[in-house]
Design a protein around this motif. Sequence first.
Motif, mmCIF file in Angstrom:
data_model
loop_
_atom_site.group_PDB
_atom_site.id
_atom_site.type_symbol
_atom_site.label_atom_id
_atom_site.label_comp_id
_atom_site.label_asym_id
_atom_site.label_seq_id
_atom_site.Cartn_x
_atom_site.Cartn_y
_atom_site.Cartn_z
ATOM 1 N N UNK A 198 76.639 18.468 44.780
ATOM 2 C CA UNK A 198 75.720 19.606 44.648
ATOM 3 C C UNK A 198 75.948 20.385 43.355
ATOM 4 N N UNK A 199 77.126 20.214 42.800
ATOM 5 C CA UNK A 199 77.365 20.831 41.510
ATOM 6 C C UNK A 199 77.763 22.286 41.540
ATOM 7 N N UNK A 200 77.970 22.882 42.741
ATOM 8 C CA UNK A 200 78.367 24.280 42.794
ATOM 9 C C UNK A 200 79.813 24.450 42.348
ATOM 10 N N UNK A 201 80.105 25.605 41.766
ATOM 11 C CA UNK A 201 81.479 25.936 41.400
ATOM 12 C C UNK A 201 81.899 27.190 42.163
ATOM 13 N N UNK A 202 82.910 27.052 43.001
ATOM 14 C CA UNK A 202 83.439 28.186 43.770
ATOM 15 C C UNK A 202 84.799 28.562 43.182
ATOM 16 N N UNK A 203 84.914 29.760 42.678
ATOM 17 C CA UNK A 203 86.157 30.171 42.033
ATOM 18 C C UNK A 203 86.311 31.688 42.115
ATOM 19 N N UNK A 204 87.514 32.132 41.887
ATOM 20 C CA UNK A 204 87.810 33.567 41.912
ATOM 21 C C UNK A 204 87.141 34.263 40.733
ATOM 22 N N UNK A 205 86.723 35.486 40.958
ATOM 23 C CA UNK A 205 86.216 36.318 39.869
ATOM 24 C C UNK A 205 87.373 36.735 38.968
ATOM 25 N N UNK A 206 87.055 37.276 37.810
ATOM 26 C CA UNK A 206 88.113 37.767 36.927
ATOM 27 C C UNK A 206 88.934 38.854 37.615
ATOM 28 N N UNK A 207 88.238 39.678 38.409
ATOM 29 C CA UNK A 207 88.944 40.744 39.136
ATOM 30 C C UNK A 207 89.998 40.145 40.056
ATOM 31 N N UNK A 208 89.592 39.094 40.805
ATOM 32 C CA UNK A 208 90.534 38.525 41.761
ATOM 33 C C UNK A 208 91.562 37.610 41.109
ATOM 34 N N UNK A 209 91.274 37.065 39.973
ATOM 35 C CA UNK A 209 92.310 36.357 39.219
ATOM 36 C C UNK A 209 93.444 37.332 38.878
ATOM 37 N N UNK A 210 93.058 38.518 38.478
ATOM 38 C CA UNK A 210 94.072 39.528 38.134
ATOM 39 C C UNK A 210 94.859 39.951 39.368
ATOM 40 N N UNK A 211 94.150 40.147 40.498
ATOM 41 C CA UNK A 211 94.835 40.536 41.731
ATOM 42 C C UNK A 211 95.842 39.463 42.147
#
Length: 301
Positions: A1-14
Amino acid sequence: MGHRFQASRQWERIQDHWITEDAAVDLDNLKSDGRNFKLALWDPSTNGVRYLKALTYHLGMELSADDWARIRRTPNREVGNPITVRCQGEPLCLDYVQAAFEVGLIDREIDLTGARVMEIGAGYGRTCHMILSNYDLAGYRIVDLRNTLQVSRAYLREVLDEARFDKIEFVAVDEVDDLFPSDRFDLCINVHSMTEMSPDTVRAYLELIDESCTAFYVKNPVGKYVDETLDGYHQGREAVEMALENGPLRQLVDIHDSEAVRAAAPAFIDGYRPADDWECVSDGPAVPWSYFWNALYKKRV
């Protein structure tokens, strides 16, 4: 399907700083440290204003029609740049929510029309402001320390019209003995200051109330508490020790235990009773503080 599920920049920092790879290793303080403050709660050490506004908002949304009427009749509440929310179309701060509760209890038991009122320790004057804005009094006397009187005098001059302000008499504590022998008052008020006075001073004021007043409203803590988690003792341990030695009620109470607070209420009622011939006609918890109680006494005639 080509979707990308990943953390936001905010949650990368958290995840880098708080919910780290080893965050699940030790759960002992999970619900009271930075992990949970990021997962579910706002950190109380940095969000005091957020919590104050939330508390004020929810209290404001529960005010009765009579409470709102008293608040709306009290003008110029914005003086002094209070921390406010907006409820029912009105700016509202926690001080005047409390004043509405205090005056509401008094109003249920005392006819203030034409009354003479004395307040011991008025702070900047919020309770006086609301009473004079809602009732046609004969007079209002404030007894306080000189520096605090300067604050209440300046504030009340700003928020009241001239006719109401002229009804106020400002009396410094060192002038009390010279003025009171023949004075009579329909009501005395003390809100959160007798707990900060020496026991001897409290007894002297209660004797004065017994001699010169026919009703007494008091709102103070039911006892003392020792809980460094509340503010980190930011004023130092000496300030804590000084607080523990003052007031008529110096027993330690678990202020976060409703049963412990209620169990301390009888001692509160007895401790603030001016004399044996004074009857407590109304009392109860003083919202919003868990460890405050308020009571209204009348002298038997």
